[in-house]
Motif scaffolding. Structure first.
Motif, PDB file in Angstrom:
ATOM      1  N   ALA A   1       0.840  -1.190   0.000  1.00 13.51           N
ATOM      2  CA  ALA A   1       0.000   0.000   0.000  1.00 13.51           C
ATOM      3  C   ALA A   1       0.874   1.238   0.000  1.00 13.51           C
ATOM      4  N   HIS A   2       0.289   2.335  -0.397  1.00 13.83           N
ATOM      5  CA  HIS A   2       0.935   3.630  -0.223  1.00 13.83           C
ATOM      6  C   HIS A   2       0.778   4.000   1.253  1.00 13.83           C
ATOM      7  N   ILE A   3       1.670   4.839   1.763  1.00 19.06           N
ATOM      8  CA  ILE A   3       1.616   5.231   3.154  1.00 19.06           C
ATOM      9  C   ILE A   3       0.237   5.861   3.473  1.00 19.06           C
ATOM     10  N   ASP A   4      -0.305   5.492   4.620  1.00 15.55           N
ATOM     11  CA  ASP A   4      -1.605   6.023   5.094  1.00 15.55           C
ATOM     12  C   ASP A   4      -2.849   5.467   4.404  1.00 15.55           C
ATOM     13  N   HIS A   5      -2.681   4.509   3.516  1.00 10.30           N
ATOM     14  CA  HIS A   5      -3.866   3.950   2.879  1.00 10.30           C
ATOM     15  C   HIS A   5      -4.555   2.890   3.744  1.00 10.30           C
ATOM     16  N   GLY A   6      -3.899   2.545   4.885  1.00  8.38           N
ATOM     17  CA  GLY A   6      -4.595   1.699   5.859  1.00  8.38           C
ATOM     18  C   GLY A   6      -4.025   0.306   6.060  1.00  8.38           C
ATOM     19  N   LYS A   7      -2.766   0.134   5.712  1.00  9.75           N
ATOM     20  CA  LYS A   7      -2.135  -1.175   5.866  1.00  9.75           C
ATOM     21  C   LYS A   7      -2.160  -1.669   7.315  1.00  9.75           C
ATOM     22  N   SER A   8      -1.733  -0.828   8.257  1.00  8.03           N
ATOM     23  CA  SER A   8      -1.683  -1.252   9.663  1.00  8.03           C
ATOM     24  C   SER A   8      -3.076  -1.505  10.215  1.00  8.03           C
ATOM     25  N   THR A   9      -4.023  -0.648   9.859  1.00  6.05           N
ATOM     26  CA  THR A   9      -5.386  -0.813  10.360  1.00  6.05           C
ATOM     27  C   THR A   9      -5.968  -2.133   9.866  1.00  6.05           C
ATOM     28  N   LEU A  10      -5.722  -2.457   8.613  1.00  2.00           N
ATOM     29  CA  LEU A  10      -6.229  -3.722   8.074  1.00  2.00           C
ATOM     30  C   LEU A  10      -5.561  -4.907   8.776  1.00  2.00           C
TER      31      LEU A  10
ATOM     32  N   LEU B   1     -10.088  -2.321  -1.799  1.00  2.00           N
ATOM     33  CA  LEU B   1     -10.359  -0.880  -1.739  1.00  2.00           C
ATOM     34  C   LEU B   1     -10.759  -0.541  -0.319  1.00  2.00           C
ATOM     35  N   ASN B   2      -9.982   0.297   0.325  1.00  2.00           N
ATOM     36  CA  ASN B   2     -10.218   0.621   1.733  1.00  2.00           C
ATOM     37  C   ASN B   2     -10.904   1.980   1.885  1.00  2.00           C
ATOM     38  N   LYS B   3     -11.394   2.226   3.067  1.00  2.00           N
ATOM     39  CA  LYS B   3     -12.029   3.503   3.456  1.00  2.00           C
ATOM     40  C   LYS B   3     -13.329   3.774   2.705  1.00  2.00           C
ATOM     41  N   ILE B   4     -14.074   2.686   2.366  1.00  2.00           N
ATOM     42  CA  ILE B   4     -15.324   2.934   1.645  1.00  2.00           C
ATOM     43  C   ILE B   4     -16.406   3.497   2.568  1.00  2.00           C
ATOM     44  N   ASP B   5     -16.112   3.580   3.883  1.00  2.00           N
ATOM     45  CA  ASP B   5     -17.052   4.255   4.786  1.00  2.00           C
ATOM     46  C   ASP B   5     -17.067   5.762   4.551  1.00  2.00           C
ATOM     47  N   LEU B   6     -16.044   6.283   3.923  1.00  7.58           N
ATOM     48  CA  LEU B   6     -15.977   7.738   3.733  1.00  7.58           C
ATOM     49  C   LEU B   6     -16.833   8.170   2.539  1.00  7.58           C
ATOM     50  N   PRO B   7     -17.541   9.317   2.694  1.00  8.22           N
ATOM     51  CA  PRO B   7     -18.394   9.785   1.598  1.00  8.22           C
ATOM     52  C   PRO B   7     -17.608  10.055   0.312  1.00  8.22           C
TER      53      PRO B   7
ATOM     54  N   ILE C   1     -13.771  -2.580   1.370  1.00  9.56           N
ATOM     55  CA  ILE C   1     -13.779  -2.690   2.831  1.00  9.56           C
ATOM     56  C   ILE C   1     -13.651  -1.332   3.536  1.00  9.56           C
ATOM     57  N   SER C   2     -13.922  -1.376   4.838  1.00  8.39           N
ATOM     58  CA  SER C   2     -13.518  -0.284   5.700  1.00  8.39           C
ATOM     59  C   SER C   2     -12.731  -0.919   6.842  1.00  8.39           C
ATOM     60  N   ALA C   3     -11.444  -0.729   6.837  1.00  5.25           N
ATOM     61  CA  ALA C   3     -10.620  -1.314   7.899  1.00  5.25           C
ATOM     62  C   ALA C   3     -10.980  -0.666   9.228  1.00  5.25           C
ATOM     63  N   LYS C   4     -11.522   0.543   9.147  1.00  5.69           N
ATOM     64  CA  LYS C   4     -11.873   1.254  10.367  1.00  5.69           C
ATOM     65  C   LYS C   4     -13.115   0.663  11.032  1.00  5.69           C
ATOM     66  N   THR C   5     -14.187   0.453  10.250  1.00  9.83           N
ATOM     67  CA  THR C   5     -15.420  -0.068  10.853  1.00  9.83           C
ATOM     68  C   THR C   5     -15.445  -1.589  10.863  1.00  9.83           C
TER      69      THR C   5
HETATM   70  P1  GTP Z   1       1.705   3.637   7.660  1.00  9.51           P
HETATM   71  O1  GTP Z   1       1.740   2.662   8.814  1.00  9.51           O
HETATM   72  O2  GTP Z   1       2.017   5.028   8.079  1.00  9.51           O
HETATM   73  O3  GTP Z   1       2.401   3.151   6.448  1.00  9.51           O
HETATM   74  O4  GTP Z   1       0.217   3.774   7.195  1.00  9.51           O
HETATM   75  P2  GTP Z   1      -0.784   2.627   6.925  1.00  9.51           P
HETATM   76  O5  GTP Z   1      -0.898   2.407   5.473  1.00  9.51           O
HETATM   77  O6  GTP Z   1      -0.488   1.462   7.785  1.00  9.51           O
HETATM   78  O7  GTP Z   1      -2.104   3.327   7.363  1.00  9.51           O
HETATM   79  P3  GTP Z   1      -2.857   3.245   8.755  1.00  9.51           P
HETATM   80  O8  GTP Z   1      -3.428   1.898   8.949  1.00  9.51           O
HETATM   81  O9  GTP Z   1      -1.979   3.806   9.813  1.00  9.51           O
HETATM   82  O10 GTP Z   1      -4.046   4.223   8.431  1.00  9.51           O
HETATM   83  C1  GTP Z   1      -3.845   5.569   8.091  1.00  9.51           C
HETATM   84  C2  GTP Z   1      -5.017   6.406   8.585  1.00  9.51           C
HETATM   85  O11 GTP Z   1      -6.213   6.047   7.892  1.00  9.51           O
HETATM   86  C3  GTP Z   1      -5.308   6.221  10.056  1.00  9.51           C
HETATM   87  O12 GTP Z   1      -5.637   7.468  10.595  1.00  9.51           O
HETATM   88  C4  GTP Z   1      -6.500   5.268  10.068  1.00  9.51           C
HETATM   89  O13 GTP Z   1      -7.304   5.447  11.213  1.00  9.51           O
HETATM   90  C5  GTP Z   1      -7.224   5.684   8.816  1.00  9.51           C
HETATM   91  N1  GTP Z   1      -7.997   4.570   8.236  1.00  9.51           N
HETATM   92  C6  GTP Z   1      -7.560   3.328   7.959  1.00  9.51           C
HETATM   93  N2  GTP Z   1      -8.540   2.594   7.419  1.00  9.51           N
HETATM   94  C7  GTP Z   1      -9.641   3.382   7.363  1.00  9.51           C
HETATM   95  C8  GTP Z   1     -10.981   3.202   6.891  1.00  9.51           C
HETATM   96  O14 GTP Z   1     -11.391   2.148   6.423  1.00  9.51           O
HETATM   97  N3  GTP Z   1     -11.804   4.267   6.967  1.00  9.51           N
HETATM   98  C9  GTP Z   1     -11.415   5.460   7.485  1.00  9.51           C
HETATM   99  N4  GTP Z   1     -12.302   6.441   7.517  1.00  9.51           N
HETATM  100  N5  GTP Z   1     -10.171   5.668   7.922  1.00  9.51           N
HETATM  101  C10 GTP Z   1      -9.285   4.653   7.865  1.00  9.51           C
END
Ligand code: GTP
Length: 597
Positions: free
Chosen positions: A13-22, A132-138, A163-167
């Motif tokens: 993933a690109h940085i911040d796209h949600g790799k750790s959250t997933l 595809l992550n963050k589909i909870d966002l409008p 998916i939404s890794a957040k929800t």
């Molecule tokens: P690095 O660890 O910095 O490489 O980033 P990463 O790709 O692991 O991303 P990370 O999981 O840290 O998520 C980045 C940000 O996106 C965080 O603030 C998460 O809370 C947010 N985020 C991740 N998944 C989702 C999602 O499905 N929906 C929303 N709304 N936010 C998300």
């Protein structure tokens, strides 16, 4: 575990796209960590990481997953470093798994590191599942992003998992996709042991922890093993899997991933990509070798206060315990005294290390100009590697000089494209490609690495307001008209400010340096010439006029405490200064002077 019930994968993933959250979600949903421990657990890991200054591979984990087909699968997720400087490490860990989840933020789309990382997965012959992550966002646009993945990357995205890794939405579908769309590993349990060294890190309690992927054979606790590349032999003290905390296991067979300890002293003794086999009954052929990752950017690190030298040496040694790609060598500079010439994988790596030395070890440092490694071809046919401009050999013996070039990929919204092209052009770039990926332009440039190590990221960020993404790969060494430029302050060369520049840019850069230094060096009681020179020839010059007034004059009239305070304040300010002949240069001048406007 039977091979058909194992799946090994990584997440790109690109940085911040949600790799750790997933990754956290996958761990949580499969009960690898009990729900109520989840938050605490991950927090603990972070605290320990911070306290001990070590990396806990929290995102490398073995998950047991009871699938809908009634069978239980072992899923091994391997964490890969996310940043451009570590692209090489990523490519190596990818060899240990069969598939990748390609995570793309559905509100952002494909970015430069998405591309760089997915190409590495493709090179490693991975099966790839787009997610595809963050589909909870409008603002999510899954259909558009699917199209973009197909257009730009060229893989089928029609069955991308949304998916939404957040929800937690869609996470079960990800697990089913891992089981049904990624291939099982292959291997022969009866063959001699053949395992790949995937990663290693230093743990203050356990020593070096080594992560391996077994290809053939079986490894057990107590086994006498051999690392085929280094030739060293060890006895396995502890064999575990990461859940994500270490859980001991009796043996690991083909397709399995785990970690061991074996009284290994330093991370340096473990070469990522090495083949591990049994000492007594070795496999006949090691895995194809890997190039070691070599430092590409060098700079000098000197303590502001010479008394801190020993502390700096200790701190560097500590950081090196866990980072074999950070090199150092003692260096003496006429102007800066004793310090170290350090090598890094890239500019970010340099910044991370410098930052840690300053914050965690409380050191005040002077960093000299970062420099790439030049190849100096001598007239006698030999070649020297130049890590430090101060060591440039006498030009009469030099035939030609080569510098490293990179292929840089930049993705940027259309409106900033002009500024990005201008920046690359200014940095001696040659445009290789310009295409569109949806509303964003993708430009590919051939650039000298030297021009990127100064302040390219900063400039790129500022001209695009942070909307550009950037990635690069080393391509080749190429000859160019390169010269060493010296800076003279009050007629004394300041070696820490010497740099290699392209001849055509020398005047411009020399002038900029002199002007900057004129602002940064405080006025003295005498006139100070500041000059840039190539060989003996001055190409730029500024003069810092003399200071006439006595700073304490305005306190005249008897307020002794006020006068004393003023002098003390001056003394404190001096700590951050270095003496060059008769001139004092403030510490920040060494960094600021290098930033081009
Ligand atoms: P690095 O660890 O910095 O490489 O980033 P990463 O790709 O692991 O991303 P990370 O999981 O840290 O998520 C980045 C940000 O996106 C965080 O603030 C998460 O809370 C947010 N985020 C991740 N998944 C989702 C999602 O499905 N929906 C929303 N709304 N936010 C998300």
């Amino acid at each position: 575990t039977e091979l058909k019930n194992i799946r090994n994968f990584s997440i790109v993933a690109h940085i911040d796209h949600g790799k750790s959250t997933l990754a956290d979600r996958l761990i949580q949903l499969t009960g690898t960590v009990a729900e109520r421990d989840m938050k605490q657990q991950l927090l603990d890991a972070m605290d320990i990481e911070r306290e001990r200054g070590i990396t806990i591979k929290a995102n490398s984990v073995r998950i047991e997953y009871p699938a809908k087909d009634g069978q239980t699968y072992i899923l091994n997720l391997i964490d890969t470093p996310g940043h451009v400087d570590f692209a090489y490490e990523v490519s190596r860990s990818m060899q240990a798994v069969e598939g990748s989840l390609l995570v793309v933020d559905a509100t952002q789309g494909v970015e430069a590191q998405t591309l760089a990382n997915v190409y590495q997965a493709i090179d490693a012959d991975h099966e790839i599942v787009p997610v595809l992550n963050k589909i909870d966002l409008p603002a999510a646009e899954p259909e558009r992003v699917k199209e973009q993945i197909e257009d730009v990357i060229g893989i089928d995205a029609s069955e991308a998992v949304e998916i939404s890794a957040k929800t937690g939405l869609g996470i079960p579908d990800v697990l089913e996709a891992i089981v049904h769309r990624l291939p099982a590993p292959t291997g022969d349990a009866a063959a001699p042991l053949k395992a790949m060294l995937v990663d290693s890190w230093y743990d203050p309690y356990l020593g070096v922890v080594v992560m391996i992927r077994v290809i053939d054979g079986v490894v057990k606790k107590g086994d006498q093993i051999k690392m085929m590349q280094t030739g060293a032999t060890y006895k396995i003290d502890k064999l575990s899997v990461l859940k994500p905390q270490m859980v001991d296991i009796a043996e690991l067979g083909p397709g399995e991933i785990g970690v061991f300890t074996a009284s290994i002293k330093q991370v340096r003794d473990t070469k990522v990509g090495d083949t591990i086999t049994h000492e007594k009954k070795p496999c006949d052929k090691p895995l194809p070798g890997f190039k070691p990752s070599i430092p590409v950017v060098f700079c000098g690190l000197f303590p502001v206060d010479a008394n801190d030298f020993d502390d700096l040496r200790d701190a560097i040694e500590k950081l090196q315990l866990n980072d074999a790609s950070f090199s150092s060598e003692m260096e003496t500079s006429a102007a800066l005294g004793f310090g170290f010439r350090c090598g890094f994988l890239g500019l970010l790596h340099l910044e991370v290390i410098r930052d840690r030395l300053e914050r965690e070890y409380d050191l005040d440092l002077i960093t000299t100009a970062p420099s790439v490694v030049y190849h100096i071809h001598m007239k006698d046919g030999t070649m020297q590697e130049l890590h430090n401009p101060a060591d440039m050999p006498d030009l009469t013996y030099v035939d030609h000089i080569e510098e490293p070039r990179i292929k840089a990929t930049i993705l940027v919204p259309d409106e900033y494209l002009g500024d990005v092209l201008k920046l690359c052009q200014d940095r001696r770039g040659i445009q290789l490609d310009l295409t569109y990926a949806g509303p964003r332009a993708m430009v590919v440039y051939d650039l000298p690495l030297n021009e990127v190590v100064f302040d390219f990221y900063d400039r790129l960020k500022s001209v695009t307001k942070g909307y550009a993404s950037f990635d690069y790969q080393f391509t080749e060494y190429r000859e160019d008209n390169l010269v060493k430029m010296q800076i003279l302050v009050n007629d004394e060369p300041v070696d820490a400010l010497s740099m290699m520049v392209h001849r055509d840019r020398a005047e411009q850069r020399g002038r900029a340096m002199c002007e900057k230094l004129k602002e940064l060096i405080p006025r003295h009681m005498f006139k100070i010439p500041i000059q840039a020179a190539i060989g003996g020839k001055v190409i730029a010059r500024e003069t810092l006029s003399a200071l006439r007034k006595d700073v304490t004059a305005k306190c005249y009239g008897g307020d002794a405490t006020r006068k004393k305070k003023l002098l003390e304040k001056q003394k404190a300010g001096k700590k951050k200064m270095r003496q060059f002949g008769k001139v004092e240069i403030p510490q920040e001048a060494f960094i600021s002077a290098l930033k081009m406007d």
